[in-house]
Design a protein around this motif. Structure first.
Motif, short mmCIF file in Angstrom:
data_model
loop_
_atom_site.label_atom_id
_atom_site.label_comp_id
_atom_site.label_asym_id
_atom_site.label_seq_id
_atom_site.Cartn_x
_atom_site.Cartn_y
_atom_site.Cartn_z
N MET A 71 0.83 -1.20 0.00
CA MET A 71 0.00 0.00 0.00
C MET A 71 0.87 1.25 0.00
O MET A 71 0.42 2.33 0.38
N SER A 72 2.11 1.12 -0.44
CA SER A 72 3.06 2.24 -0.39
C SER A 72 2.64 3.42 -1.24
O SER A 72 3.02 4.56 -0.97
N THR A 73 1.83 3.17 -2.29
CA THR A 73 1.40 4.26 -3.18
C THR A 73 0.02 4.79 -2.80
O THR A 73 -0.48 5.72 -3.43
N GLY A 74 -0.57 4.18 -1.78
CA GLY A 74 -1.93 4.56 -1.41
C GLY A 74 -2.97 3.71 -2.12
O GLY A 74 -4.16 3.79 -1.83
N VAL A 75 -2.52 2.89 -3.09
CA VAL A 75 -3.39 1.96 -3.81
C VAL A 75 -2.90 0.55 -3.52
O VAL A 75 -1.70 0.29 -3.51
N TYR A 76 -3.84 -0.36 -3.28
CA TYR A 76 -3.45 -1.72 -2.94
C TYR A 76 -2.98 -2.49 -4.18
O TYR A 76 -3.63 -2.49 -5.22
#
Length: 352
Positions: free
Chosen positions: A297-302
């Protein structure tokens, strides 16, 4: 021998002869009916196959093949695409996503199948888009062709055929077979085909109807995409086992009707018939493989980040099974192995 004894003996012989004649007529009638039903099914199946045939636009075949494959002679692969056409999600034709994506490789010599489930949220390179995204989105970028090319790019094996089926077909096929058997890992209220929470899953090994089987195949909130993929593999293996049983012969007409307009494939009817060799002795041995990875989830998207070692092992297994890389290992420790013959007890259980 007196006249009375003679009449009795002659009368007994006549009765035996009559019984034999009647039995022979009954057997002949049954054979004629079975033959007629078989011809009827063949014509019905051919009509359905012609209706469901859809070649992939601008794709003559896999670029990873030097020449076209022949199912009766060659090892081949089939990509199964389960499509979410839910109107509730505004995912009609042209905006669909692949809710299930499984590649099966079939070894013609051994009549074995290897089945790998690709997690829908896997972060992969999509050639049609030119960048990485969830593999489920490939279908919306460029239809079936984009999904096929993405799988080929990921696994480095040719995709010879595809079968694309929506939720309605899945439900109807399972119901046409009078249900399938699968293990439900937990009690859970799940969404139905219309995205309404109306399916109550109950823990345990059991017989499932179409709507419940679909809910089980789709659920992933209580674990992850890997476990979801394993459930989908088990369900597909159970469908194969059910369909290949002698008890299902009388249900084939309903199965063909169930497919109807809800399935598309680039297999011709003759090519489909070639695969009957895999089930003539019952369900084939199916080894299931999984693509290990980790949540991100580092980009805010799973995303599901695939483990490179597991991916490499899976590539080797599939290439070896297709005879493309004989030196590669035939089985990956990163996968799970399931013998579909274990599911044979399903048919014994309810004696249908």
């Amino acid at each position: 021998m007196n006249r009375k004894q003679y009449k009795t003996t002659r009368s007994g012989a006549s009765k035996k002869s009559l019984i034999l004649k009647v039995s022979a007529m009954l057997i002949a009638s049954v054979l004629i009916c079975l033959t007629a039903y078989g011809i009827y099914l063949a014509k019905k199946a051919e009509s359905a196959a012609d209706k469901s045939y859809e070649a992939v636009q601008d794709r003559a075949g896999s670029e990873l093949r030097e020449e076209a494959v022949k199912p009766l002679e060659d090892n081949v692969s089939i990509l199964f695409i389960g499509v979410d056409d839910s109107e509730a999600r505004s995912q009609g034709e042209g905006n669909s996503r692949s809710d299930a994506l499984m590649l099966a490789t079939l070894n013609n010599k051994d009549k074995t199948v290897k089945l790998v489930s690709i997690p829908r949220d896997s972060l992969v390179y999509i050639p049609e888009a030119g960048y990485k995204d969830k593999i489920t989105h490939a279908l919306s970028y460029g239809g079936t062709k984009a999904s096929i090319e993405t799988v080929e790019e990921l696994l480095e094996v040719p995709v010879d055929y595809y079968v694309r089926m929506n939720f309605n077909a899945f439900i109807d096929v399972v119901d046409a077979l009078d249900g399938i058997y699968a293990n439900v890992p937990y009690d859970h209220l799940e969404k139905d085909e219309n995205d309404i929470y109306s399916i109550q899953l109950e823990e345990g090994y059991q017989k499932l109807d179409g709507r419940t089987a679909l809910a089980l195949a789709r659920t992933r909130k209580l674990d992850n995409d890997i476990e979801r993929g394993k459930r989908q593999q088990e369900i597909l293996a159970s469908i194969m086992d059910r369909a290949s049983s002698a008890a299902s012969f009388t249900k084939y007409g309903d199965v063909i009707d169930a497919v109807g307009d809800n399935m598309k494939t680039d297999m011709t009817f003759d090519e489909m018939k070639s695969f009957f060799a895999y089930i003539k002795n019952g369900a084939p041995e199916v080894d299931t493989l999984t693509l290990e990875g980790a949540d991100d989830m580092s980009t805010g998207v799973y995303y599901w980040l695939l483990n490179e070692e597991s991916l490499s092992e899976t590539k080797d297994v599939l290439q070896s099974h297709l005879g493309l890389n004989p030196d590669a290992s035939s089985y990956s420790d990163g996968g799970t192995e399931t013998d579909s013959n274990e599911l044979a007890k399903d048919n014994d259980y309810d004696n249908e």
